[in-house]
Design an enzyme around this catalytic site. Structure first.
Site: not given
Length: 281
Positions: A66, A102
């Site tokens: 990420k 997220d």
């Protein structure tokens, strides 16, 4: 022309993203597919630099890539910019763009399960101070929570979240957690404690407010020991599976042009997959 998307990670074979996106592709009759791309850390920078040559219109990004995706993205959405991590990639005029969904997944999961969860909520307690905690803390602050208490075994990591997000974040030592739970109405576990194969999260929930909500971003097992204890006390609980399902929505819309829904049928499909792999309990 068939549009191809995938999840990029290492390892990645365990990912349930193909199940989720495959369900939506079939549901909407879209000419597309969604697969797995296992890219080791030593190759990720080169892979992302030539993303246009990968044949993908976009991708999800999971651990440990990420931060690498954040660095590779030429343009990033405000949430990714704030968190320093990208989990969704797409091409726009040949440029690699990135977002972080997220936060959306965490908040949408709570909204769907307990629509009034944020009403008159002055303080929340978050366990853990890793990457997932950053997304949770950011999401809670964005909903106007006055103070987010972050308890972590290494206090310096909790202090780093305060330095990143400001004085509304209160870092506390793990040994002082019990006193912070007194009257608490929202408890969020972002640690791996309680995950299948990990030690249990052993904390006393007796001081929580009777109307408290307890949620765990872990979804293997679906009902973690923390949620089981909370449910036994009559507290509202929200498992982590919904966060996984909801965070996938923006990416699918970006790549395939249709905004999908997280339906009971999709959740049942994911639960059946957990059961088939012996990961339900």
């Amino acid at each position: 022309m068939t549009r191809h998307a995938a999840v990029i990670g290492h390892p990645v074979a365990h990912s349930r993203s193909p199940l989720i996106h495959g369900y939506w592709l079939k549901q909407h009759g879209i000419d597309g597919d969604y697969g797995l791309r296992d890219v080791p850390p030593e190759r990720i920078e080169a892979f992302l630099a030539d993303f246009a040559g990968s044949g993908l219109v976009g991708a999800n990004v999971t651990v440990p890539h990420k931060e690498a995706a954040f660095r590779a993205a030429v343009e990033r959405d405000p949430v990714a910019q704030a968190l320093g991590a990208v989990n969704t990639l797409w091409l726009e005029d040949g440029r690699l763009c990135g977002a972080n969904t997220d936060v959306h997944g965490f908040l949408a999961n709570l909204d769907a399960a307990e629509p009034e969860w944020a009403r008159a909520l002055g303080e929340a307690v978050v366990l853990g101070a890793g990457g997932a905690s950053r997304a949770v803390v950011y999401g809670l602050l964005s909903r106007g929570i006055d103070r987010v208490v972050v308890a972590n075994r290494t206090r310096a990591r909790a202090e780093a979240l305060r330095d990143q997000f400001g004085p509304r974040v209160l870092p506390v030592d793990w040994r002082d957690l019990a006193s912070r739970l007194d009257g608490c109405r929202l408890l969020v576990n972002t640690t791996s404690l309680g995950m299948k194969g990990q030690p249990p999260l052993d904390i006393d929930l007796s001081a929580l407010s009777p109307d408290a909500l307890v949620t765990d971003i872990v979804y293997v097992p679906l009902e973690t020991p923390l949620l089981k204890v909370a449910k036994a006390r009559g507290l509202a609980t929200v498992d982590g599976l919904g966060m996984l399902l909801h965070q996938a929505v923006p990416g699918f819309e970006r790549w395939f042009g249709v905004r999908p829904e997280v339906t009971p049928e999709l959740r049942a499909l994911a639960i059946a997959d957990l059961a088939a792999k012996g990961q339900l309990t």
